[in-house]
Design a protein around this motif. Structure first.
Motif, PDB file in Angstrom:
ATOM      1  N   UNK A 140     -24.418 -60.092  33.544  1.00 47.77           N
ATOM      2  CA  UNK A 140     -23.901 -58.957  33.910  1.00 47.77           C
ATOM      3  C   UNK A 140     -22.454 -59.130  34.361  1.00 47.77           C
ATOM      4  N   UNK A 141     -21.653 -58.056  33.933  1.00 46.12           N
ATOM      5  CA  UNK A 141     -20.409 -58.267  34.317  1.00 46.12           C
ATOM      6  C   UNK A 141     -19.848 -56.837  35.014  1.00 46.12           C
ATOM      7  N   UNK A 142     -19.201 -57.037  36.300  1.00 42.14           N
ATOM      8  CA  UNK A 142     -19.023 -55.792  37.179  1.00 42.14           C
ATOM      9  C   UNK A 142     -17.715 -56.042  37.420  1.00 42.14           C
ATOM     10  N   UNK A 143     -16.906 -54.973  37.899  1.00 41.94           N
ATOM     11  CA  UNK A 143     -15.674 -54.966  38.218  1.00 41.94           C
ATOM     12  C   UNK A 143     -14.720 -55.659  37.260  1.00 41.94           C
ATOM     13  N   UNK A 144     -14.733 -55.467  36.144  1.00 38.83           N
ATOM     14  CA  UNK A 144     -14.058 -55.990  35.077  1.00 38.83           C
ATOM     15  C   UNK A 144     -12.620 -55.797  35.311  1.00 38.83           C
ATOM     16  N   UNK A 163     -14.804 -65.692  38.222  1.00 37.96           N
ATOM     17  CA  UNK A 163     -15.910 -64.563  37.994  1.00 37.96           C
ATOM     18  C   UNK A 163     -16.828 -64.510  39.206  1.00 37.96           C
ATOM     19  N   UNK A 164     -16.788 -65.398  40.118  1.00 41.21           N
ATOM     20  CA  UNK A 164     -17.773 -65.152  41.123  1.00 41.21           C
ATOM     21  C   UNK A 164     -17.512 -64.262  41.959  1.00 41.21           C
ATOM     22  N   UNK A 165     -19.029 -63.565  42.428  1.00 39.27           N
ATOM     23  CA  UNK A 165     -18.968 -62.312  43.082  1.00 39.27           C
ATOM     24  C   UNK A 165     -18.802 -61.075  42.179  1.00 39.27           C
ATOM     25  N   UNK A 166     -18.596 -61.217  40.861  1.00 33.76           N
ATOM     26  CA  UNK A 166     -18.459 -60.004  40.084  1.00 33.76           C
ATOM     27  C   UNK A 166     -19.509 -60.349  38.697  1.00 33.76           C
ATOM     28  N   UNK A 167     -19.721 -61.366  38.144  1.00 35.76           N
ATOM     29  CA  UNK A 167     -20.477 -61.690  37.195  1.00 35.76           C
ATOM     30  C   UNK A 167     -21.912 -62.350  37.763  1.00 35.76           C
ATOM     31  N   UNK A 168     -23.036 -61.911  37.188  1.00 37.22           N
ATOM     32  CA  UNK A 168     -24.236 -62.343  37.370  1.00 37.22           C
ATOM     33  C   UNK A 168     -24.962 -62.895  36.169  1.00 37.22           C
ATOM     34  N   UNK A 169     -25.261 -64.453  36.083  1.00 39.42           N
ATOM     35  CA  UNK A 169     -26.224 -64.667  34.974  1.00 39.42           C
ATOM     36  C   UNK A 169     -27.807 -64.588  35.502  1.00 39.42           C
ATOM     37  N   UNK A 170     -28.489 -64.297  34.506  1.00 39.70           N
ATOM     38  CA  UNK A 170     -30.155 -64.131  34.985  1.00 39.70           C
ATOM     39  C   UNK A 170     -30.949 -64.261  33.557  1.00 39.70           C
ATOM     40  N   UNK A 218     -13.318 -71.176  27.744  1.00 41.32           N
ATOM     41  CA  UNK A 218     -13.486 -71.705  29.163  1.00 41.32           C
ATOM     42  C   UNK A 218     -14.862 -71.189  29.753  1.00 41.32           C
ATOM     43  N   UNK A 219     -15.401 -72.207  30.282  1.00 39.57           N
ATOM     44  CA  UNK A 219     -16.721 -72.006  31.153  1.00 39.57           C
ATOM     45  C   UNK A 219     -16.824 -70.745  31.765  1.00 39.57           C
ATOM     46  N   UNK A 220     -17.705 -69.955  31.933  1.00 36.43           N
ATOM     47  CA  UNK A 220     -17.994 -68.683  32.387  1.00 36.43           C
ATOM     48  C   UNK A 220     -18.983 -68.776  33.740  1.00 36.43           C
ATOM     49  N   UNK A 221     -20.235 -69.116  33.225  1.00 35.48           N
ATOM     50  CA  UNK A 221     -21.414 -69.092  34.006  1.00 35.48           C
ATOM     51  C   UNK A 221     -22.639 -69.971  33.178  1.00 35.48           C
ATOM     52  N   UNK A 222     -23.405 -70.542  34.140  1.00 34.54           N
ATOM     53  CA  UNK A 222     -24.624 -71.242  33.497  1.00 34.54           C
ATOM     54  C   UNK A 222     -25.870 -70.990  34.252  1.00 34.54           C
ATOM     55  N   UNK A 223     -26.912 -71.213  33.895  1.00 33.02           N
ATOM     56  CA  UNK A 223     -28.190 -71.240  34.433  1.00 33.02           C
ATOM     57  C   UNK A 223     -29.248 -72.143  34.291  1.00 33.02           C
ATOM     58  N   UNK A 224     -30.030 -72.692  34.967  1.00 35.25           N
ATOM     59  CA  UNK A 224     -30.846 -73.951  34.683  1.00 35.25           C
ATOM     60  C   UNK A 224     -31.970 -73.509  35.121  1.00 35.25           C
TER      61      UNK A 224
END
Length: 123
Positions: A82-86, A64-71, A46-52
């Motif tokens: 970056x995965x927080x509050x796992x 994962x919104x609000x907990x994970x950050x893609x950069x 399944x999809x988690x995050x993407x950046x363009x």
């Protein structure tokens, strides 16, 4: 050949944090949408995050919104997750992905996959 090399998985307690890294060759990084997918045991990937692009437009799965950050670090051709509050339900193999479609929310839109890195969240 385009390659994606992940690192950073491991075992963490619920509420903890991990950071995944994916190093890509320069051609891949500049030409593709970069992202992360995950696959839990006996479940579909399944999809988690993407950046363009250099503008850093991002997209996240609702779970994962609000907990994970893609950069990205363009100088290093590296994308991070970056995965927080796992949570225990975040457990799975995480795959770095590169594709040409936006949003890149389906496996069908992925051109290249990394080898995967295991993330295990204990309760």
């Amino acid at each position: 050949q385009d390659q994606l090399v992940e690192s950073g998985g491991g075992l963490v307690q619920a509420g903890g944090s991990l950071r995944l890294s994916c190093a890509a060759d320069g051609r891949t990084f500049s030409r593709y949408v970069m992202g992360w997918f995950r696959q839990a045991r006996e479940k579909e990937r399944e999809f988690v995050a993407a950046i363009m692009g250099s503008g850093g437009i991002t997209d996240y799965a609702d779970s994962v919104k609000g907990r994970f950050t893609i950069a990205t670090d363009n100088a290093r051709n590296t994308v991070y997750l970056e995965m927080n509050r796992l949570k225990p339900e975040d457990t799975g193999v995480y795959y770095c992905a590169a594709g040409t479609r936006w949003p890149m929310t389906s496996n069908q839109f992925v051109t290249y996959w990394g080898q995967g890195t295991q993330v295990t969240v204990s309760s």
